[in-house]
Design a protein around this motif. Structure first.
Motif, PDB file in Angstrom:
ATOM      1  N   SER A  33      44.401  36.087  39.658  1.00 53.24           N
ATOM      2  CA  SER A  33      44.891  34.626  39.585  1.00 53.24           C
ATOM      3  C   SER A  33      43.428  33.846  39.943  1.00 53.24           C
ATOM      4  O   SER A  33      42.755  34.018  40.800  1.00 53.24           O
ATOM      5  CB  SER A  33      46.006  34.317  40.672  1.00 53.24           C
ATOM      6  N   SER A  55      46.502  30.811  47.706  1.00 52.59           N
ATOM      7  CA  SER A  55      45.802  31.297  46.415  1.00 52.59           C
ATOM      8  C   SER A  55      45.232  32.785  46.893  1.00 52.59           C
ATOM      9  O   SER A  55      45.024  33.529  46.105  1.00 52.59           O
ATOM     10  CB  SER A  55      44.543  30.409  46.353  1.00 52.59           C
ATOM     11  N   HIS A  56      44.702  33.075  48.152  1.00 51.88           N
ATOM     12  CA  HIS A  56      44.260  34.278  48.374  1.00 51.88           C
ATOM     13  C   HIS A  56      45.415  35.327  48.380  1.00 51.88           C
ATOM     14  O   HIS A  56      45.171  36.641  47.698  1.00 51.88           O
ATOM     15  CB  HIS A  56      43.683  34.331  49.838  1.00 51.88           C
ATOM     16  N   GLU A  98      47.083  25.868  50.839  1.00 51.60           N
ATOM     17  CA  GLU A  98      46.862  26.328  49.625  1.00 51.60           C
ATOM     18  C   GLU A  98      45.720  27.243  49.530  1.00 51.60           C
ATOM     19  O   GLU A  98      46.037  28.090  48.758  1.00 51.60           O
ATOM     20  CB  GLU A  98      46.186  24.984  48.981  1.00 51.60           C
ATOM     21  N   LEU A  99      44.923  27.350  50.170  1.00 53.88           N
ATOM     22  CA  LEU A  99      43.849  28.389  50.263  1.00 53.88           C
ATOM     23  C   LEU A  99      44.477  29.960  50.667  1.00 53.88           C
ATOM     24  O   LEU A  99      44.362  30.837  50.024  1.00 53.88           O
ATOM     25  CB  LEU A  99      42.672  28.090  51.171  1.00 53.88           C
ATOM     26  N   VAL A 121      41.294  30.825  41.597  1.00 53.27           N
ATOM     27  CA  VAL A 121      41.566  29.987  42.754  1.00 53.27           C
ATOM     28  C   VAL A 121      42.170  28.767  42.425  1.00 53.27           C
ATOM     29  O   VAL A 121      43.117  28.244  43.318  1.00 53.27           O
ATOM     30  CB  VAL A 121      40.205  29.900  43.532  1.00 53.27           C
ATOM     31  N   THR A 122      41.938  28.050  41.322  1.00 49.17           N
ATOM     32  CA  THR A 122      42.421  27.007  41.055  1.00 49.17           C
ATOM     33  C   THR A 122      43.835  26.624  40.204  1.00 49.17           C
ATOM     34  O   THR A 122      44.455  25.635  40.167  1.00 49.17           O
ATOM     35  CB  THR A 122      41.556  25.969  40.187  1.00 49.17           C
ATOM     36  N   SER A 123      44.311  28.097  40.062  1.00 51.10           N
ATOM     37  CA  SER A 123      45.521  28.174  39.399  1.00 51.10           C
ATOM     38  C   SER A 123      46.960  28.098  40.081  1.00 51.10           C
ATOM     39  O   SER A 123      46.699  28.548  41.357  1.00 51.10           O
ATOM     40  CB  SER A 123      45.476  29.276  38.357  1.00 51.10           C
ATOM     41  N   SER A 132      47.918  35.382  46.367  1.00 49.86           N
ATOM     42  CA  SER A 132      48.113  35.556  44.858  1.00 49.86           C
ATOM     43  C   SER A 132      46.940  36.412  44.150  1.00 49.86           C
ATOM     44  O   SER A 132      47.440  37.361  43.522  1.00 49.86           O
ATOM     45  CB  SER A 132      48.421  34.576  44.179  1.00 49.86           C
ATOM     46  N   ASN A 133      45.488  36.241  44.930  1.00 48.44           N
ATOM     47  CA  ASN A 133      44.813  37.139  44.278  1.00 48.44           C
ATOM     48  C   ASN A 133      44.874  38.556  44.532  1.00 48.44           C
ATOM     49  O   ASN A 133      44.539  39.453  44.022  1.00 48.44           O
ATOM     50  CB  ASN A 133      43.484  36.503  44.794  1.00 48.44           C
TER      51      ASN A 133
END
Length: 281
Positions: A238, A197-198, A193-194, A240-242, A200-201
């Motif tokens: 984005s 998230s990274h 998940e992390l 982090v929680t989305s 996508s950021n």
């Protein structure tokens, strides 16, 4: 039944937890009251007390005689005076071999209180097992209802015992292994998940460029824009929680009173310079 009780024996009635047993309780209650019998009757299930308490408030679903009796005399038929409601075997064990009638679950004799009580009573010829319905095929109750009944039946008794020695050690090791696997799976899932998230950021922080070839095609199709076009989206990051990238959203909070939103009069007053320009026009 009375003959067995008078000779010092006990009677077991395998029953279900509700349904037909309610009718049996009323029949035995009336019979005991008419004959002035003193032999104790026990209704033994895990929910015996709650079952009877629940039925007391649903007399309108019973027969006409029960509902009319309650209307005229306010006498609830399920206020049992000769039947004791119990949820464990301790009270039966206190009586020992004293004559008694026990309505116990389950009707199949495969499991439950009736199974254990049957094993205890079957060793004495003075006791009686009384079936009130035909047992299901393949159950111990059905085996005993054949004609002629079997002289002996094989019954398996099972009970819980604490683990000791090698069995306890093996169980603890297995539980520890399962716990470690769950922790490992949780950590791997969190890392994925992390990482997602990274990624996508990182993609959202780069400018989005439209291919030059597509730009030329659009210009040739009649667009007034020529050459390469670079589109930069600022702030498209984005969280982090989305789950997916989102545009930043800022909620406009305003003060409210009893009449609605509080307004600032200065926001609706024209400045002097603007008034002069309008007059010149």
């Amino acid at each position: 039944m009375v003959k067995v009780l008078s000779s010092g024996g006990s009677v077991l009635l395998p029953v279900d937890t509700a349904g037909r047993v309610l009718e049996l309780l009323l029949i035995m209650e009336q019979y005991w009251a008419q004959r002035h019998l003193v032999y104790p009757i026990y209704f033994l299930t895990n929910v015996s007390t709650s079952t009877v308490d629940f039925v007391k408030s649903f007399l309108e679903w019973m027969s006409d005689s029960i509902s009319k009796s309650f209307e005229h005399t306010r006498d609830n038929a399920f206020l049992l005076r000769h039947v004791s409601l119990i949820i464990n075997k301790e009270e039966l064990e206190k009586l020992g071999d004293a004559p008694k009638v026990v309505l116990a679950s389950m009707s199949s004799l495969e499991v439950g209180f009736s199974h254990d009580i049957f094993v205890e009573m079957a060793n004495e010829a003075k006791n009686l097992v009384l079936f009130t319905e035909k047992g299901q095929f393949g159950t111990l109750a059905r085996m005993l209802q054949v004609d002629p009944p079997p002289k002996a039946v094989k019954v398996t008794m099972s009970k819980r015992v604490p683990l000791v020695g090698d069995e306890l050690k093996a169980y603890e090791e297995e539980q520890e292994r399962i716990k470690k696997e769950e922790v490992l799976k949780a950590s791997i899932s969190k890392e994925k998940e992390l990482k997602a998230s990274h990624e996508s950021n990182a993609k959202a922080s780069d400018p989005m460029v439209v291919d030059a070839s597509s730009s030329r095609k659009s210009s040739n199709a009649g667009s007034h824009v020529g050459g390469n076009v670079d589109i930069l989206i600022d702030g498209f990051v984005s969280p982090v929680t989305s789950i997916a990238p989102m545009f930043p959203f800022f909620e406009n909070t305003a003060d409210w009173d009893d009449f609605g939103e509080v307004i600032n009069p200065d926001d609706y007053m024209m400045k002097q310079d603007e008034m002069d320009n309008n007059m010149m026009l």
